[in-house]
Design an enzyme around this catalytic site. Structure first.
Site, mmCIF file in Angstrom:
data_model
loop_
_atom_site.group_PDB
_atom_site.id
_atom_site.type_symbol
_atom_site.label_atom_id
_atom_site.label_comp_id
_atom_site.label_asym_id
_atom_site.label_seq_id
_atom_site.Cartn_x
_atom_site.Cartn_y
_atom_site.Cartn_z
ATOM 1 N N ASP A 10 0.823 -1.218 0.000
ATOM 2 C CA ASP A 10 0.000 0.000 0.000
ATOM 3 C C ASP A 10 0.847 1.254 0.000
ATOM 4 O OD1 ASP A 10 -1.893 -1.933 0.347
ATOM 5 O OD2 ASP A 10 -2.703 -1.152 2.234
ATOM 6 N N ASP A 63 -2.435 5.755 -3.021
ATOM 7 C CA ASP A 63 -1.835 4.638 -2.304
ATOM 8 C C ASP A 63 -1.073 3.835 -3.356
ATOM 9 O OD1 ASP A 63 -3.171 5.455 -0.019
ATOM 10 O OD2 ASP A 63 -4.217 3.552 0.307
ATOM 11 N N HIS A 109 -7.545 0.208 -3.937
ATOM 12 C CA HIS A 109 -6.452 -0.696 -4.347
ATOM 13 C C HIS A 109 -6.882 -1.610 -5.488
ATOM 14 C CE1 HIS A 109 -4.849 -0.051 -0.015
ATOM 15 N NE2 HIS A 109 -4.849 1.052 -0.749
ATOM 16 N N ASP A 111 -5.452 -4.358 -6.496
ATOM 17 C CA ASP A 111 -4.947 -5.733 -6.499
ATOM 18 C C ASP A 111 -5.906 -6.829 -6.027
ATOM 19 O OD1 ASP A 111 -4.590 -4.738 -3.949
ATOM 20 O OD2 ASP A 111 -2.508 -5.366 -3.731
ATOM 21 N N ARG A 161 -16.255 -6.580 -11.132
ATOM 22 C CA ARG A 161 -15.656 -5.250 -11.340
ATOM 23 C C ARG A 161 -14.927 -5.265 -12.672
ATOM 24 N NH1 ARG A 161 -12.291 -5.431 -5.631
ATOM 25 N NH2 ARG A 161 -14.054 -5.855 -4.261
ATOM 26 N N SER A 189 -11.132 -5.851 3.805
ATOM 27 C CA SER A 189 -11.108 -6.240 2.405
ATOM 28 C C SER A 189 -12.264 -7.172 2.078
ATOM 29 C CB SER A 189 -9.784 -6.920 2.086
ATOM 30 O OG SER A 189 -8.723 -6.099 2.496
ATOM 31 N N SER A 190 -12.539 -7.299 0.800
ATOM 32 C CA SER A 190 -13.644 -8.142 0.354
ATOM 33 C C SER A 190 -13.166 -9.584 0.160
ATOM 34 C CB SER A 190 -14.180 -7.603 -0.972
ATOM 35 O OG SER A 190 -13.265 -7.905 -2.008
ATOM 36 N N CYS A 223 -0.806 -7.833 -1.158
ATOM 37 C CA CYS A 223 -0.786 -6.689 -0.230
ATOM 38 C C CYS A 223 0.357 -6.769 0.779
ATOM 39 C CB CYS A 223 -2.072 -6.636 0.586
ATOM 40 S SG CYS A 223 -3.576 -6.589 -0.356
HETATM 41 O O1 DAV Z 1 -11.607 -6.028 -2.655
HETATM 42 O O2 DAV Z 1 -11.542 -5.226 -0.661
HETATM 43 C C1 DAV Z 1 -8.715 -5.094 -1.164
HETATM 44 C C2 DAV Z 1 -7.355 -4.626 -1.576
HETATM 45 C C3 DAV Z 1 -6.438 -4.567 -0.435
HETATM 46 N N1 DAV Z 1 -5.142 -4.014 -0.794
HETATM 47 C C4 DAV Z 1 -11.064 -5.344 -1.788
HETATM 48 C C5 DAV Z 1 -9.766 -4.670 -2.099
#
Ligand code: DAV
Length: 398
Positions: A129, A217, A266, A268, A285, A319-320, A372
Site C-alpha cells: 500500500d 496509495d 487498491h 490488487d 468489477r 477487504s472483500s 498486499c
Molecule cells: O476487494 O476489498 C482489497 C485490496 C487490499 N489491498 C477489496 C480490495
C-alpha cells in the site's frame, strides 16, 4: 587504466535494457511478474483497527463488524497473523528469495499534524500500500488516510539500508498531503447511502476523496514495464494520477476505473496481471469496454478471475472476499495463491502456472492478501515496452 562501467559512461543507462546487474544493485523491479529475488513481507505486530476518520469510514461496509470499534487487535489474532506471515517469509526464502521485514511502530498512539489529529495509527502488514518500486526507485505514496500518514516510518530502516548499499537506488517520497477535511466528501459518511447509491457514484467516478491535492496509495498502481496502470477510486484521485505521470516522465500512465466496486480501494483484488499478455479481472468489477481496448489492441488477454472460495471475509476485515485474486507472482510460471482459495488455484493451474498454496486467510484482517503483504525490492529483468501501438487516455480534469 580502470575501465569505466556502463553507468559511468552514460548514467542514464541505469535501469535500462543495457544495464547489467552488479552486486551493489539492490533495487530493481519493473513489472508484476518477472522472477522475484528480494521482497519485503509485512508484520502484524501492534496492528490497530483505526479510529473513525473520513476516508476510512467510507470504506467500512455498512454492516461491518468493525463499525463503532477501534484500538489494538487482540494478541491471539496478532500472533496467528504473524505465524502465517513468518511461514510465508520462510517459504519464499527456501525458494531463494531474500526477505526483509519492516520495523513496527507503536501504532496505538495518537498522531497529529498542524491540520488534524488521529487517535490511532494502522499497522505495517501491507507494505504494497505504501511502497511503489519502479525500476531502481522506491517511492513512498502520499497515502490518503490520516491513520496511515506516518506508516512509511516502518520501512525507513530498510530503505535507508538499500540506499546506503545501492549507489543507483532512488529513494523518493511523494508530497505529504495535508489531509484536511477539504480532502473528503462529507456526504460519503452517511450510514444510509446504501450499496445501490454507492455503485452509481463509482460508475460516475464520484469518490470519497476530492481533488484538493494529489493523493494515492501505492497499491492502486500496477507496473507493466513502461506502462503504469492506476486505479482512480477512493484512495487515489486524478491529481494523484497526474502527479505520478509527471514524476515518472518516461512512463506512460493509464488511469482506469472499475464500476461494480462499491468501495474501490487498491487495484490488487480487481485486476491482476499473471504474466506477459494475461490479466485476471474481478467479474464483479469488469474493466469497461473502452478501457479494455488498450490491453486487447496490444495482444493482452483479460479473463474473468475464478470465484472466491468464501462468501464472507474473515471477522474484522476491511477487504472483500476478492482477496482470492490477490496473488503473488514469483515468476511467469509460478504463483502463490491463498491455500483455501481452491477455485482461484484451479484456474491458475489450468492456465499452466505452478500454484504454491500459502495459508494467509487469518492475516487478511491485518491489511490484505499475498500481494498486499509484500512489496518488491528486486525482480530480474529490465524495462520492457508492453504496449506498442497504444493511444494514451488523457487524464480528464474535474
Ligand atoms: O476487494 O476489498 C482489497 C485490496 C487490499 N489491498 C477489496 C480490495
Amino acid at each position: 587504466f580502470k575501465q569505466k562501467t556502463a553507468y559511468e559512461i552514460m548514467p542514464s543507462l541505469v535501469g535500462s535494457e543495457m544495464c547489467i546487474r552488479d552486486s551493489n544493485k539492490i533495487v530493481n523491479s519493473w513489472n508484476e511478474w518477472d522472477p522475484l529475488k528480494h521482497v519485503i513481507v509485512g508484520r502484524a505486530d501492534g496492528t490497530c483497527i483505526p479510529a473513525p476518520e473520513p476516508a476510512l469510514d467510507a470504506k467500512v461496509p455498512e454492516d461491518s463488524d468493525m463499525r463503532g470499534t477501534y484500538g489494538p487487535r487482540t494478541k491471539d489474532t496478532v500472533d496467528k497473523a504473524n505465524e502465517l506471515l513468518n511461514n510465508f517469509s520462510n517459504l519464499l526464502e527456501k525458494r531463494g528469495i531474500k526477505v526483509d521485514r519492516p520495523t513496527p511502530l507503536d501504532f496505538n498512539q495518537p498522531t497529529s499534524t498542524p491540520d488534524w489529529k488521529a487517535e490511532t495509527m494502522f499497522g505495517c502488514m501491507p507494505p504494497r500500500d505504501v511502497l511503489l518500486t519502479v525500476g531502481n526507485e522506491i517511492l513512498e505514496a502520499t497515502m490518503s488516510y490520516r491513520c496511515r500518514w506516518f506508516e512509511y516510518l516502518c520501512y525507513r530502516p530498510l530503505l535507508k539500508d538499500y540506499y546506503n548499499k545501492d549507489p543507483n537506488m532512488r529513494h523518493e517520497s511523494a508530497p505529504k498531503p495535508r489531509l484536511t477535511d477539504a480532502d473528503y466528501r462529507k456526504d460519503y459518511l452517511s450510514d444510509k447511502i446504501g450499496v445501490t447509491k454507492r455503485l452509481e457514484w463509482t460508475e460516475n467516478k464520484y469518490f470519497v476523496t476530492t481533488e484538493e491535492e494529489p493523493l494515492f496509495d501505492a497499491a492502486d498502481i500496477l507496473r507493466f514495464g513502461k506502462d503504469l496502470v492506476v486505479q482512480h477510486g477512493f484512495t487515489t484521485n486524478l491529481k494523484g494520477i497526474d502527479w505520478i505521470k509527471r514524476h515518472f516522465k518516461d512512463h506512460r500512465v493509464h488511469a482506469v476505473n472499475f464500476p461494480g466496486d462499491p468501495y474501490p480501494i487498491h487495484i490488487d483484488a480487481t485486476f491482476t496481471p499473471i504474466k506477459e499478455g494475461l490479466i485476471i479481472n474481478n467479474p464483479q468489477r469488469r474493466l469497461p469496454k473502452e478501457q479494455r481496448k488498450l490491453f486487447e489492441d496490444n495482444g493482452w488477454e483479460i479473463i474473468d478471475a475464478a470465484q472466491p472460495a468464501h462468501n464472507t471475509p474473515p471477522p474484522l476485515c476491511y477487504s472483500s472476499v476478492w482477496l482470492s485474486m490477490n496473488v503473488l507472482v514469483l515468476d511467469p510460471k509460478t504463483v502463490c495463491v491463498e491455500k483455501s482459495e481452491k477455485y482461484q488455484a484451479e484456474q491458475l493451474d489450468k492456465l499452466g502456472m505452478e500454484v504454491i498454496p500459502v495459508e494467509l486467510r487469518d492475516a487478511y484482517a491485518f491489511g490484505g492478501g499475498l500481494h498486499c503483504c509484500t512489496a518488491d525490492v528486486y525482480r530480474e529483468g529490465t524495462l520492457t515496452v508492453s504496449y506498442t501501438h497504444l493511444t494514451l487516455p488523457t487524464i480528464c480534469s474535474v
